[in-house]
Motif scaffolding. Structure first.
Motif: not given
Length: 563
Positions: A80-85, A315-328, A336-337
């Motif tokens: 999360r920190a990586f996608t924000q900063a 801005n990796e789409p899979r990482l952003l999507g997993a964080i937004e969806d709260g993927a387990p 993993v990405i």
């Protein structure tokens, strides 16, 4: 500070056997009973309640320290920190916060080497600062440990559902299995807990070392695609991402958000001091573990942050999507990405298995630390005295049972309505670790003053942290800044729920402090009155009973250096 102001009152008014020579009691009755008698002031109480036992070996302590440094934050939270900063911001943010954590740990190491007590931190605060601070930090830490225990059990149960077949089984079954497992690891003997943490930490260490080597190979083009990455993603999309603003302001806020995230990721690093009261030869093993915190932070977090920054773009789409969806599980892990992008299909399952063991390890550790904080509160006279009762193996079983009972709240995460309430419980502890670290810094500052006021030369200490008390002042100011501004993102536009989550911990801590201050009318401890000696005589006498570790060959030399 007088002994009776922080120790529990005597259980009986009957006369106790005279207690005037801790060394004699240690010699005749053993280290465990000697320490208990020195703490409680009489042999009757020591024999009635028992005491924790020093069953954690050197390797247990070293790997508990390692496990406390490497948590799920390094595998999941850092994403999360990586996608924000962006990559440069997380590298600098984790480095700066790591320096502050190291400064705090130096202070705590000196405190815990002088008096390696079970639970430790509430006792230091009560002795050197104010009984009200001991009460506030003790109960705050206990609640934090109990609720985080629930969160880690829930996380582990969700990770299990990553594998095919597990989704068809009710998650409550996995929660039950994990609760039973961690209770069994804690209730019988502290050595069993130590062995479990030794195994869990070994898995985490091997994994993160392997991932850093993997990142180096992939970055240089050694992966299946033979694509040499270098620092490509630092140029496009960039080294620093704007957050809640534009230009330099946005980049600074992105960097500051990493400081906050990193502070949460480092949570649990103080566990080694909590275990000091049950460590063999603590005057040797605790300094050894604390001195290595800097190198562990440098290697695992700083190199880990650098590795993530070169493997994937922010801005990796899979990482952003997993964080937004709260993927387990590992779906929201940047590691993993990165593995998927590198085309190594088998590794994601391995990383998920490590995340599962990491979450289980954290749950195991929080049950242990929560029970010892409760035990320390009972020693301070700030929790019921029956909690001091220990088994023949030195386990404070009432403390473990009460702390473990809170884990039943985990079942609330199984239904949507109850899950919202469970989230509220979690929100109450978001900054509890920051208050713990600030309390440690304040306790050290007062301890430093007490040594000076009572004529004790710091040069005679077994472990003396550098640049004191300025090191403690630095860590105190840093964590106070993070506490005050950790919710900066809620002000534009104002987010009520976010504000409560970010700052509710502040009034909780001060409410606990005020309650005990008013209820017991405690006073701020003067340096020349601070009790820096109760319990120390027996510990000093015990030092002579620990056998020296002598390496018989080069293999043992290497192992003794590691553990």
């Amino acid at each position: 500070m007088e002994k009776e102001t922080y120790l529990a009152e005597k259980a009986s008014s009957n006369e106790s056997p005279p207690y005037d020579d801790p060394a004699r009691v240690v010699e005749e009755k053993g280290i465990r009973l000697g320490e208990a008698a020195d703490m409680y002031g009489d042999l009757n109480s020591a024999e009635e309640y028992g005491y924790v036992t020093r069953g954690l070996k050197s390797r247990h302590i070293q790997f508990i320290a390692l496990g406390g440094t490497i948590g799920t934050g390094l595998f999941l939270g850092i994403g999360r920190a990586f996608t924000q900063a962006g990559p440069l911001s997380i590298l600098m943010g984790y480095t700066f916060t790591g320096i502050a954590v190291y400064a705090m740990m130096m202070s705590l190491g000196e405190l815990a080497t002088w008096l390696p007590l079970p639970g430790a931190i509430p006792q230091f605060c009560a002795r050197y600062v104010d009984g009200a601070m001991g009460f506030a930090v003790g109960w705050n830490n206990w609640y934090n440990s109990a609720i985080t225990l629930c969160a880690e059990i829930s996380a582990a149960a969700l990770v299990i559902q990553y594998w095919n077949g597990a989704q068809d089984i009710n998650i409550a079954a996995w929660i039950s299995l994990i609760i039973v497992l961690i209770i069994c690891l804690n209730i019988f003997a502290v050595a069993i807990y130590g062995e479990a943490e030794f195994i869990f930490a070994s898995i985490k260490i091997l994994t993160i070392v392997g991932l850093i080597i993997f990142a180096f190979i992939i970055d240089l083009g050694g992966g299946p695609t033979h694509d040499r990455l270098g620092f490509r993603y630092w140029n496009n999309p960039g080294a620093m991402k704007e957050y809640k603003g534009t230009g330099a302001t946005g980049r600074f806020l992105g960097f500051f958000s990493v400081l906050v995230n990193a502070a949460f990721s480092y949570g649990g690093v103080e566990m080694v001091a909590v275990a000091a009261g049950e460590a063999e030869n603590p005057r040797y093993n605790i300094p050894k573990a604390v001195r290595r915190v800097f190198w562990r932070i440098l290697f695992f977090y700083v190199l880990g942050a650098l590795a993530i920054g070169v493997l994937i773009p922010y801005n990796e789409p899979r990482l952003l999507g997993a964080i937004e969806d709260g993927a387990p599980g590992g779906a929201a892990s940047p590691w993993v990405i990165a593995v998927y992008r590198a085309g190594v299909p088998a590794l994601p399952s391995i990383i998920n298995a490590v995340i599962l063991t990491s979450a289980t390890s954290s749950a195991n550790a929080f049950l242990y630390t929560g029970s010892r904080y409760l035990y320390a509160l009972a020693q301070n006279g700030q929790a019921p005295r029956f909690l001091l009762k220990c088994s023949k193996r030195g386990v404070p079983y009432f403390c473990i049972i009460i702390t473990a009972s809170i884990s039943l709240l985990t079942y609330m995460s199984c239904s949507s309505g109850a899950a919202e309430v469970f989230q509220w419980f979690q929100n109450l502890v978001t900054i509890a670790n920051l208050f713990t670290w600030m309390s440690v810094s304040i306790a050290y500052i007062r301890f430093h003053a007490a040594l000076k006021a009572q004529g004790i030369d710091r040069n005679t200490l077994i472990f003396r942290s550098p640049f004191q008390p300025y090191t403690a002042y630095f860590s105190l100011c840093f964590f106070a800044m993070i506490t005050l501004f950790n919710g900066f993102y809620v002000f534009g536009p104002f987010d009520v729920d976010g504000f409560v989550t970010a700052y509710v911990g502040i009034p909780i801590y001060f409410a606990l402090y005020a309650f005990w201050k008013i209820f017991k009318k405690t006073k701020f401890v003067k340096a020349h009155e601070a009790d820096i000696h109760t319990g120390k005589a027996a510990l000093d006498a015990a030092d002579a009973h620990w056998p020296a570790r002598v390496a018989r060959n080069w293999v043992e030399k290497v192992w003794f250096w590691i553990a």
